[in-house]
Write a protein that holds these residues in place. Structure first.
Motif: not given
Length: 220
Positions: A107-130
């Motif tokens: 059942p194990k698998d791994l996926k890596i995606e790449v794409g262009a995005v707009r400027k950050g920041p990208y880490l939501d402060p609410k998500l940072a502690p997790k």
């Protein structure tokens, strides 16, 4: 004459027995291992020792099977996005740069995606502690199942600078308290990002070499 026939029959029987024991006409060698090595998958992004060890630990084996990888298409899409003007509503779709699963199945698998995005920041402060943040590129962070690496790039022959997002999905069911899994995922995402950067000719991308170091989560 009878004695000669007897000797001939015995020789044939011995030859048949030896052929059976050696596995047929394969020259007596072992069966060729199935799948690809870490150095062979997705253009060899995981051929360095740290990435090879991380890939084997994440997927639980030494050989791997490709799962809808499109590295050339992903690079072409990034070049196109860097060359074209972006409307305010434009959201480039990411492309699967590398998809893998164990050669022996499971059942194990791994996926890596790449794409262009707009400027950050990208880490939501609410998500940072997790998540755990790492020193690489513009921003890098991961949980035990999902990670991101962002870096700035101006591809060769392009007048426009873009930000490339490398996203990695690890196998499901890994406890979020597994900090070693986080390091494995960010190591693989960072290695893929470095390969993408090299293919695009990005220059100074700020990406770490080897295993990225944990760092404090960004505050803004």
């Amino acid at each position: 004459m009878r004695s000669a026939l007897t000797r001939l029959g015995a020789a044939v029987a011995v030859a048949a027995l030896l052929t059976s024991c050696s596995g047929g006409n394969d020259g007596g060698g072992a069966e060729e291992p199935k799948g690809l090595t870490a150095a062979e998958v997705c253009g060899g992004f995981a051929k360095d020792p740290a990435s090879t060890a991380a890939l084997k630990a994440v997927l639980g084996g030494d050989r791997f099977e490709d799962n809808y990888s499109k590295p050339d298409r992903a690079i072409d899409k990034l070049r196109d996005d860097a060359a074209a003007p972006w409307a305010d509503s434009y959201r480039p779709l990411p492309v699967t740069y590398c998809g893998l699963r164990p050669a022996e199945g499971g059942p194990k698998d791994l996926k890596i995606e790449v794409g262009a995005v707009r400027k950050g920041p990208y880490l939501d402060p609410k998500l940072a502690p997790k998540v755990t943040s790492y020193a690489s590129g513009l921003q890098a962070f991961t949980s035990s199942g999902l990670g991101h690496v962002y870096f700035s790039c101006r591809p060769k022959a392009s007048a426009q600078q873009i930000v490339v997002e490398t996203t990695i999905w690890g196998p499901a069911g890994v406890p979020d308290t597994d900090l070693e899994q986080r390091t494995r995922l960010i190591t693989l995402a960072n290695a893929a990002a470095r390969q993408v950067s090299a293919k695009l000719g990005c220059g100074k991308d700020g990406l770490a070499t080897g295993v990225p170091s944990p760092t404090a989560n960004p505050t803004s």
